[in-house]
Motif scaffolding. Structure first.
Motif, mmCIF file in Angstrom:
data_model
loop_
_atom_site.group_PDB
_atom_site.id
_atom_site.type_symbol
_atom_site.label_atom_id
_atom_site.label_comp_id
_atom_site.label_asym_id
_atom_site.label_seq_id
_atom_site.Cartn_x
_atom_site.Cartn_y
_atom_site.Cartn_z
ATOM 1 N N THR A 301 0.829 -1.208 0.000
ATOM 2 C CA THR A 301 0.000 0.000 0.000
ATOM 3 C C THR A 301 0.860 1.253 0.000
ATOM 4 N N ILE A 302 2.026 1.192 0.656
ATOM 5 C CA ILE A 302 2.926 2.349 0.623
ATOM 6 C C ILE A 302 3.460 2.576 -0.781
ATOM 7 N N MET A 303 3.934 1.508 -1.429
ATOM 8 C CA MET A 303 4.578 1.659 -2.730
ATOM 9 C C MET A 303 3.575 1.900 -3.858
ATOM 10 N N LEU A 304 2.380 1.329 -3.773
ATOM 11 C CA LEU A 304 1.428 1.409 -4.881
ATOM 12 C C LEU A 304 0.316 2.420 -4.649
ATOM 13 N N GLU A 305 -0.025 2.697 -3.393
ATOM 14 C CA GLU A 305 -1.101 3.640 -3.105
ATOM 15 C C GLU A 305 -0.594 4.932 -2.486
#
Length: 412
Positions: A301-305
């Motif tokens: 979620t950090i890297m993609l969102e």
């Protein structure tokens, strides 16, 4: 209805157009086809003429439920008991709301089909991700892990050399290698390897997410998208690591306190102590596994969102709700399989290192580091790819991400 001419030659009261041949004799139902046309076929079981029979009744006992007579029957239900991918015709809403236009069930623009994935498709997609973009997934792993391994090798060599010199000097001087600087160097080298592994996982997650929709991103583009979020990934790792250390410390204090209390109480409490201590440590392992699974999607979620540290933990907690045992089983199986693979790859280096063990410690140490490098360069991308695909799979199951990915693949 006016009476039609019968077989006895009587005529009806209606008028017949001149030049038109007489109608065929009536069938058993007293009906005729149109004048000038051949007799209708024998009536079917529904008493109708000139129309093909309806399709076989579907599972709901309806004839022609999906259209008028003569329309083809609906497709066979898939593994989820639905017709087509989502079971709804366009524009009728359904699971994804009004105006939803379903995508075909076999859409696969990239490494996996855009629908809920099976275990085999997840593993196949992980290796497809490595093959589709080897520079980012495999080549980058060798570079990043190689740099970390070189740093760790230098500190380890200095540490082992100090041990040998202290041992040769005498037992009284063996404590010399327990210096603060040596341990600090080993700690820093381990931290460097962990940091390199963490960065590699973040970059691999981005690459896999693009491979899902059939895109191949360069190393420069991956770094450009990831560099502003890596510090949050590091902070997340430190936070979860501190929580794990705190849980282990609390469990250790509880076990020690319980042991002291049972010993002071006297009597036959030793048997109870031997039972309670393993139970407490087993409970600790269950707790750590539960937290690890519920927070496993936080890096994704950090890297993609682009979420924050605490927001990523909350987001992962929501995504994994209701999927704990499935995710736990897949990740446990993946860890076991990757561990076996890494062990197999490291065996040749260990065997060669044993041959040169009599000549000193440096050659076996270098060979062991090379084996670790090869194993890590393969295991880290595979683990990151499986994690990213599980994240995509859960979002397709819970949020209809497959529809967005299909549109993104068409637009791209």
């Amino acid at each position: 209805m006016s009476q039609q001419p019968g077989a006895d030659g009587h005529e009806s009261s209606g008028q017949q157009s001149p030049g038109v041949p007489p109608a065929p004799p009536p069938d058993q139902y007293g009906q005729y086809g149109q004048y000038g046309t051949p007799p209708p076929p024998a009536p079917d079981q529904y008493g109708q003429y000139g129309t093909p029979p309806p399709p076989a009744p579907d599972q709901y006992g309806q004839y022609g439920q999906y259209g008028q007579y003569g329309t083809p029957p609906p497709p066979a239900p898939d593994q989820y008991g639905q017709y087509g991918q989502y079971g709804q015709p366009p524009g009728t809403g359904g699971y994804y709301g009004a105006g939803f236009v379903p995508v075909p069930s076999a859409v696969q623009p990239g490494i996996v089909p855009l629908r809920p994935l099976t275990l085999g498709e997840i593993y196949d997609g992980a290796f497809r991700a490595i093959r589709s973009n080897p520079m980012v997934m495999f080549g980058l792993a060798i570079i990043v892990v190689g740099v970390g391994a070189i740093v760790q090798l230098g500190f380890t060599a200095a540490f082992v050399g100090r041990i040998e010199r202290a041992a040769q000097a005498g037992v009284a001087d063996v404590d010399a290698f327990f210096s603060v600087g040596t341990f600090a160097g080993l700690l820093l080298s381990s931290a460097a390897v962990s940091l390199a592994t963490l960065i590699l996982e973040g970059l691999a997650i981005i690459s896999v997410s693009e491979s899902v929709i059939g895109r191949k991103v360069s190393l420069g583009e991956v770094w450009r998208r990831a560099r502003g979020r890596l510090w949050r990934l590091v902070a997340l790792s430190l936070l979860l690591g501190a929580a794990g250390i705190a849980a282990v410390a609390a469990a250790t204090v509880a076990v020690v306190g319980l042991s002291v209390a049972l010993v002071e109480a006297g009597g036959d409490n030793w048997a109870l102590l031997f039972v309670l201590v393993p139970v407490l440590f087993l409970a600790l392992l269950v707790l750590l596994a539960f937290i690890a699974v519920r927070t496993m999607f936080a890096p994704c979620t950090i890297m993609l969102e682009g979420t924050g540290v605490f927001a990523s933990i909350a987001r992962s907690w929501r995504l994994t709700k209701g999927h704990f045992w499935r995710l736990f089983g897949i990740m446990l199986l993946t860890v076991v399989l990757v561990g076996i693979l890494v062990s197999i790859l490291s065996v040749p280096f260990s065997m060669v290192g044993t041959i040169f063990a009599t000549d000193g410690f440096m050659v076996p140490l270098v060979l062991s580091s090379i084996g670790q490098l090869v194993g890590s360069a393969l295991s880290i991308p595979v683990m990151a790819a499986v994690l990213a695909l599980l994240y995509v799979d859960v979002r397709m199951r819970k949020e209809g991400l497959d529809v967005e990915l299909a549109r993104a693949a068409q637009a791209g």
